[in-house]
Design a protein around this motif. Structure first.
Motif, PDB file in Angstrom:
ATOM      1  N   PRO A  25       4.145  -2.506  -7.617  1.00  0.00           N
ATOM      2  CA  PRO A  25       3.239  -1.959  -7.036  1.00  0.00           C
ATOM      3  C   PRO A  25       3.155  -0.502  -7.197  1.00  0.00           C
ATOM      4  N   GLN A  26       4.632   0.114  -7.092  1.00  0.00           N
ATOM      5  CA  GLN A  26       4.614   1.697  -7.719  1.00  0.00           C
ATOM      6  C   GLN A  26       4.027   1.888  -8.996  1.00  0.00           C
ATOM      7  N   VAL A  46       2.073   0.368 -10.460  1.00  0.00           N
ATOM      8  CA  VAL A  46       0.584   0.092 -10.522  1.00  0.00           C
ATOM      9  C   VAL A  46      -0.172   1.199  -9.971  1.00  0.00           C
ATOM     10  N   GLY A  47       0.363   1.822  -8.876  1.00  0.00           N
ATOM     11  CA  GLY A  47      -0.163   3.213  -8.423  1.00  0.00           C
ATOM     12  C   GLY A  47      -0.170   4.329  -9.231  1.00  0.00           C
ATOM     13  N   MET A  58       0.810  -1.126  -0.046  1.00  0.00           N
ATOM     14  CA  MET A  58      -0.103   0.136  -0.054  1.00  0.00           C
ATOM     15  C   MET A  58       0.858   1.407  -0.124  1.00  0.00           C
ATOM     16  N   GLY A  91       3.617   5.772  -5.808  1.00  0.00           N
ATOM     17  CA  GLY A  91       3.129   5.820  -7.346  1.00  0.00           C
ATOM     18  C   GLY A  91       2.479   7.117  -7.580  1.00  0.00           C
ATOM     19  N   SER A  95       3.690   1.434  -1.296  1.00  0.00           N
ATOM     20  CA  SER A  95       4.218   1.618  -2.575  1.00  0.00           C
ATOM     21  C   SER A  95       3.134   2.280  -3.559  1.00  0.00           C
ATOM     22  N   LEU A  96       2.085   1.920  -3.475  1.00  0.00           N
ATOM     23  CA  LEU A  96       0.805   2.313  -4.235  1.00  0.00           C
ATOM     24  C   LEU A  96       0.712   3.755  -4.008  1.00  0.00           C
ATOM     25  N   SER A 106      -3.506   6.063 -10.849  1.00  0.00           N
ATOM     26  CA  SER A 106      -3.609   7.455 -10.678  1.00  0.00           C
ATOM     27  C   SER A 106      -3.777   8.166 -12.050  1.00  0.00           C
TER      28      SER A 106
END
Length: 280
Positions: free
Chosen positions: A178-179, A181-182, A60, A66, A62-63, A186
């Motif tokens: 995951p970054q 993905v964030g 989370m 992002g 990491s998201l 966004s």
């Protein structure tokens, strides 16, 4: 060899603003391109290195990082449309170096000649910014000041992204997918809220090139920063600035005064040379 590896993210970062101006499109097209490019590179990294699993909390975080990355990129691209690549890149890099310098000074302090060289590089770049502010480069003073505020906020957002990355970076890059993905989520949300037509416009797909360049420079920076700490940050910044300034002057003719061209190029090359010397 290490310097050659460092040139990969530096060149990618330096070319990104040039491609952004050349490809054009609305801000929503460019942001969607950034999101898709980030997802492509993030997926490639995940499939190629098979990173270890991370905890739900790290995932989370990491998201969230992002999101900070995309906010920073949004400010950069908006400023680019306002004042052009030459001014935008100078302000962007100088503001990020200022934030980085302050963080280094507060938490670690500067050590020896290398620290002094890095401070002088930042001062040189700041001086170049003020010269640009008072020498009209096809942008009004009001636009310049607005862009200045936007870029400083975006640089702060970038700093949050890299700070979080340094906290959760254990060396296996399990946080990177995951970054990205964030970043992608966004970007999708931003386009849905501003201009949903961007999903079917060709300019969005062209601007995937921007996303690829940004993502390559980011993964390269995170890898090198883990090994060499702050000096690599300055090396990448200096090379990127020289590339972007030369492109802005030669390709887009953003700087017309001959003396100013010589000053900017000489300053950029001096900064690059100083940083290369500080690496030894």
């Amino acid at each position: 060899m290490n310097i050659m590896i460092a040139l990969i993210p530096a060149i990618s970062w330096g070319l990104q603003p040039l491609f952004a101006k050349w490809l054009g499109g609305r801000l929503s097209n460019q942001i969607l391109g950034v999101g898709m490019g980030a997802m492509i590179v993030g997926s490639g990294v995940y499939l190629s290195i098979s990173p270890e699993k991370i905890s739900f909390g790290s995932f989370m975080l990491s998201l969230l990082s992002g999101l900070f990355f995309l906010v920073g990129q949004l400010g950069q691209l908006r400023a680019l449309k306002m004042i052009g690549v030459t001014q935008m890149m100078l302000i962007s890099v100088a503001s990020q170096l200022i934030i980085s310098d302050l963080s280094q000074l507060i938490f670690n302090g500067f050590n020896g000649v290398s620290g002094l060289i890095l401070v002088l590089v930042s001062i040189l770049m700041i001086g170049a910014i003020f010269i640009l502010a008072f020498r009209d480069l096809k942008s009004t003073r009001n636009k310049f000041l607005q862009a200045l505020v936007i870029i400083f906020f975006s640089s702060f957002s970038f700093n949050l992204y890299f700070s979080i990355s340094n906290v959760i970076n254990t060396g296996n890059f399990s946080f990177y997918f995951p970054q990205m993905v964030g970043v992608f989520i966004s970007a999708i949300v931003y386009v849905l809220l501003t201009n949903p037509k961007s999903f079917v416009q060709k300019k969005s797909w062209y601007n995937v090139i921007i996303g690829l360049l940004i993502s390559v420079s980011t993964i390269g920076y995170l890898f090198l920063d883990k090994l060499y700490d702050q000096k690599i940050n300055y090396l990448i910044s200096a090379v990127a600035v020289v590339i972007t300034m030369m492109g802005g002057m030669i390709v887009f003719h953003e700087v017309e005064q001959r003396r100013l061209k010589y000053f900017l190029l000489s300053g950029g090359l001096f900064a690059l040379g100083s940083i290369l010397l500080s690496l030894y």
